[in-house]
Design an enzyme around this catalytic site. Structure first.
Site, PDB file in Angstrom:
ATOM      1  N   ALA A  82       1.977   1.553  -3.549  1.00 21.33           N
ATOM      2  CA  ALA A  82       0.948   2.106  -4.302  1.00 21.33           C
ATOM      3  C   ALA A  82       0.690   3.749  -4.112  1.00 21.33           C
ATOM      4  O   ALA A  82       0.509   4.635  -5.195  1.00 21.33           O
ATOM      5  CB  ALA A  82      -0.358   1.462  -4.043  1.00 21.33           C
ATOM      6  N   GLU A  83       0.616   3.956  -2.864  1.00 24.42           N
ATOM      7  CA  GLU A  83       0.351   5.624  -2.485  1.00 24.42           C
ATOM      8  C   GLU A  83       1.484   6.341  -3.234  1.00 24.42           C
ATOM      9  O   GLU A  83       1.116   7.584  -3.483  1.00 24.42           O
ATOM     10  CB  GLU A  83      -0.122   5.710  -1.310  1.00 24.42           C
ATOM     11  CG  GLU A  83      -0.504   7.265  -1.106  1.00 24.42           C
ATOM     12  CD  GLU A  83      -1.126   7.341   0.318  1.00 24.42           C
ATOM     13  OE1 GLU A  83      -0.888   8.690   0.748  1.00 24.42           O
ATOM     14  OE2 GLU A  83      -1.576   6.564   1.181  1.00 24.42           O
ATOM     15  N   THR A  84       2.638   5.797  -2.854  1.00 25.02           N
ATOM     16  CA  THR A  84       3.622   6.679  -3.320  1.00 25.02           C
ATOM     17  C   THR A  84       3.713   6.904  -4.867  1.00 25.02           C
ATOM     18  O   THR A  84       3.996   8.093  -5.136  1.00 25.02           O
ATOM     19  CB  THR A  84       5.001   5.964  -2.884  1.00 25.02           C
ATOM     20  OG1 THR A  84       5.276   5.719  -1.456  1.00 25.02           O
ATOM     21  CG2 THR A  84       6.339   6.684  -3.343  1.00 25.02           C
TER      22      THR A  84
ATOM     23  N   VAL B  19       0.844  -0.992  -0.060  1.00 21.21           N
ATOM     24  CA  VAL B  19      -0.313  -0.013  -0.031  1.00 21.21           C
ATOM     25  C   VAL B  19       0.962   1.515  -0.070  1.00 21.21           C
ATOM     26  O   VAL B  19       0.516   2.307  -0.514  1.00 21.21           O
ATOM     27  CB  VAL B  19      -1.025  -0.017   1.184  1.00 21.21           C
ATOM     28  CG1 VAL B  19      -1.522   1.507   1.300  1.00 21.21           C
ATOM     29  CG2 VAL B  19      -2.020  -0.956   1.089  1.00 21.21           C
TER      30      VAL B  19
END
Length: 129
Positions: free
Chosen positions: A49-51, A46
């Site tokens: 992904a957010e990065t 996660v």
């Protein structure tokens, strides 16, 4: 001059490509990205992904006047991994004035799907001092 320590450096992420259409970031599976049973921690996926979404979001704003922040993220973990190299591919789904939605697919070194994620970013004006 050395780079500041942040999630990207701490988890050994490497930005491979960053365009408005596609952001590609790699991250090795290391002891720092594993849960106690020795498998890739879902939180590490996660974070990757957010990065990737945030790096992409920065390409759409004026960094002098605005910032992007993750306001929602979900993830479906498809495959368990103990080692290897992950590649995140983030593509914009919606680019608005106050929000952005990104689709992120994370694959392993065998091009097998590991995680599917969707991240919503908020766009916020910087405060004037």
């Amino acid at each position: 001059m050395s780079s500041p320590i942040n999630m990207i450096t701490l988890l050994k992420m490497e930005i491979i490509k960053q365009t408005k259409e596609l952001v590609q970031i790699t991250m090795p599976i290391t002891n720092e990205t594993k849960q106690p049973m020795g498998y890739l921690h879902g939180g590490a996926s996660v974070t990757l992904a957010e990065t990737a979404a945030s790096v992409g979001g920065l390409l759409y704003i004026d960094k002098e006047t605005s910032n992007v922040f993750g306001i929602e993220i979900n993830a479906n973990h498809i495959k368990a991994k103990k080692d290897g190299l992950l590649q995140a591919f983030a593509k914009p789904v919606h680019i608005g004035k106050s929000t952005m939605v990104w689709d992120i697919r994370i694959y392993d070194e065998m091009d097998e799907l590991v995680t599917i994620s969707r991240c919503t970013l908020g766009v916020k004006e910087k405060r004037k001092n």
